[in-house]
Scaffold this active site. Structure first.
Site, short mmCIF file in Angstrom:
data_model
loop_
_atom_site.label_atom_id
_atom_site.label_comp_id
_atom_site.label_asym_id
_atom_site.label_seq_id
_atom_site.Cartn_x
_atom_site.Cartn_y
_atom_site.Cartn_z
N TYR A 166 0.84 -1.21 0.00
CA TYR A 166 0.00 0.00 0.00
C TYR A 166 0.88 1.26 0.00
O TYR A 166 0.64 2.21 -0.75
CB TYR A 166 -0.89 -0.07 1.25
N LYS A 170 1.07 4.16 -2.77
CA LYS A 170 0.68 5.51 -2.38
C LYS A 170 1.80 6.53 -2.64
O LYS A 170 1.53 7.72 -2.85
CB LYS A 170 0.24 5.54 -0.92
P1 NAI Z 1 -13.41 2.83 1.72
O1 NAI Z 1 -13.03 1.38 1.73
O2 NAI Z 1 -14.49 3.28 2.62
O3 NAI Z 1 -13.78 3.28 0.23
C1 NAI Z 1 -13.04 2.88 -0.90
C2 NAI Z 1 -14.02 2.60 -2.01
O4 NAI Z 1 -13.27 2.22 -3.18
C3 NAI Z 1 -14.96 1.44 -1.70
O5 NAI Z 1 -16.31 1.84 -1.83
C4 NAI Z 1 -14.58 0.36 -2.71
O6 NAI Z 1 -15.67 -0.42 -3.16
C5 NAI Z 1 -13.98 1.20 -3.84
N1 NAI Z 1 -13.07 0.40 -4.65
C6 NAI Z 1 -12.12 -0.45 -4.22
N2 NAI Z 1 -11.47 -1.01 -5.24
C7 NAI Z 1 -12.02 -0.51 -6.37
C8 NAI Z 1 -11.75 -0.69 -7.75
N3 NAI Z 1 -10.80 -1.54 -8.17
N4 NAI Z 1 -12.47 0.01 -8.65
C9 NAI Z 1 -13.45 0.86 -8.24
N5 NAI Z 1 -13.75 1.06 -6.94
C10 NAI Z 1 -13.04 0.40 -6.01
O7 NAI Z 1 -12.06 3.62 2.02
P2 NAI Z 1 -11.79 5.18 2.35
O8 NAI Z 1 -11.25 5.24 3.71
O9 NAI Z 1 -12.94 6.00 1.98
O10 NAI Z 1 -10.55 5.45 1.37
C11 NAI Z 1 -10.63 6.27 0.22
C12 NAI Z 1 -9.22 6.53 -0.28
O11 NAI Z 1 -8.47 7.24 0.71
C13 NAI Z 1 -8.42 5.26 -0.58
O12 NAI Z 1 -7.60 5.46 -1.71
C14 NAI Z 1 -7.56 5.10 0.65
O13 NAI Z 1 -6.41 4.35 0.39
C15 NAI Z 1 -7.27 6.54 0.97
N6 NAI Z 1 -6.87 6.76 2.34
C16 NAI Z 1 -7.76 6.61 3.36
C17 NAI Z 1 -7.35 6.85 4.66
C18 NAI Z 1 -8.29 6.77 5.81
O14 NAI Z 1 -7.88 7.20 6.92
N7 NAI Z 1 -9.50 6.28 5.64
C19 NAI Z 1 -5.96 7.21 4.97
C20 NAI Z 1 -5.13 7.39 3.83
C21 NAI Z 1 -5.60 7.17 2.57
#
Ligand code: NAI
Length: 302
Positions: A166, A170
């Site tokens: 990851y 990133k």
């Molecule tokens: P989340 O798991 O709630 O949402 C991610 C969404 O992406 C999900 O709805 C999932 O179905 C969708 N997804 C996954 N793989 C996919 C694909 N191949 N094609 C299309 N859609 C896909 O996660 P969250 O927390 O909302 O994360 C959003 C972004 O922020 C991610 O890139 C994550 O790595 C990044 N992030 C989040 C952090 C946090 O504290 N929550 C910290 C640092 C980065």
């Protein structure tokens, strides 16, 4: 000053069926944007797929009086990226804003990580950013306007146990941004990277509920919306945030030490003897491009 609005603008938010991406999509639509809500609808580890995540957010946006279209493609394939962008064109005629947000996790300590865990996470976060951004930016270039967001993470920028796949992905998106900002500098296309923090299904087992209540996903939206607005003229920068804290973060270098005269050989002992100076970040500076590093070597080169 006038409110920031997105009337007439078309936005794509990947992974907008849940968490942080859902909030971007809702807020962009509330401020006038037509939004493509992309979501594969799988589990946190990337397994499975469903149309319900994207559909639900589209319904919510429409119920609030906004305009949105769903897309269920996987960001990690060229075909998926092309379809996501085509959904915007078919429904709304163009693409002005792309927020690369989709993500999954397959955490494992470095020595135990499998090839599959490595490949899947790199595919969604890093290749996915390429697959969607390339067709989107092609249209933005033709239209002479665009705003692109890449989603990094403090895990990649600074490190986190069990996340070498990851973290690599990133940091990788920062590399895409660094190149793209130069290649598109003469167009009105601004490209920035964010490192969000939020309580979502991605973090619910590492953040306790009490703190989670303060790490609301929507606190990431104001920064992303500003960066995606016409007003924003910043490009090629990284911003970290969470709970209402927002800051620029950067890859920097210190003044360093010019050793020798660019002719005689330099010994490892001279590196050792200059170690404090080499490691000193007191006068740290970010750089607009790789070539600006030459300025430090100038005393030796000229
Ligand atoms: P989340 O798991 O709630 O949402 C991610 C969404 O992406 C999900 O709805 C999932 O179905 C969708 N997804 C996954 N793989 C996919 C694909 N191949 N094609 C299309 N859609 C896909 O996660 P969250 O927390 O909302 O994360 C959003 C972004 O922020 C991610 O890139 C994550 O790595 C990044 N992030 C989040 C952090 C946090 O504290 N929550 C910290 C640092 C980065």
């Amino acid at each position: 000053m006038a409110d920031i609005r997105f009337d007439g603008k078309v936005a794509i938010v990947t992974g907008a069926g849940a968490g942080i991406g859902r909030m971007y999509a809702m807020e962009l639509a509330a401020r006038g944007a037509k939004v493509v809500v992309n979501d594969l609808g799988g589990a946190r580890d990337g397994s499975g797929a469903s149309t319900s995540a994207a559909d639900q957010v589209v319904e919510e946006i429409k119920a609030a009086g906004g305009e949105a279209a769903a897309n269920y493609d996987n960001v990690a394939t060229m075909e998926g990226g092309a379809n996501i962008v085509q959904t915007a064109v078919d429904n709304f005629g163009k693409v002005d804003i792309l927020i690369n947000n989709a993500g999954i996790l397959r955490d494992r300590s470095f020595l135990k990580m499998t090839e599959e865990e490595w490949d899947l996470v790199i595919a969604v976060h890093l290749k996915g950013a390429f697959c969607v951004t390339q067709p989107a930016v092609k249209l933005m270039k033709e239209n002479g306007y665009g705003r692109v967001i890449f989603t990094s993470s403090t895990s990649g920028l600074y490190g986190n146990f069990g996340q070498c796949n990851y973290g690599a992905a990133k940091m990788g998106v920062v590399g895409i941004m660094n190149t793209l900002k130069l290649e598109l500098a003469k167009y009105d296309i601004k490209i920035n990277t964010i490192a969000p923090t939020a309580y979502s299904r991605m973090t619910e087992d590492i953040i306790d509920e009490k703190m989670g209540a303060k790490l609301r996903p929507q606190f990431n939206s104001p920064m992303v919306l500003y960066l995606c607005s016409e007003e924003n003229q910043t490009t090629g920068q990284i911003f970290a945030m969470g709970a209402g804290w927002y800051a620029r973060t950067a890859i920097v270098s210190g003044d360093g030490a010019c050793i020798g005269d660019a002719e005689r050989d330099i010994t490892p002992e001279e590196i050792r003897d200059n170690w404090d100076k080499i490691g000193d970040l007191a006068n740290d500076k970010p750089h607009d491009s790789g070539t600006s590093i030459f300025s430090y070597m100038m005393p030796l080169l000229s």
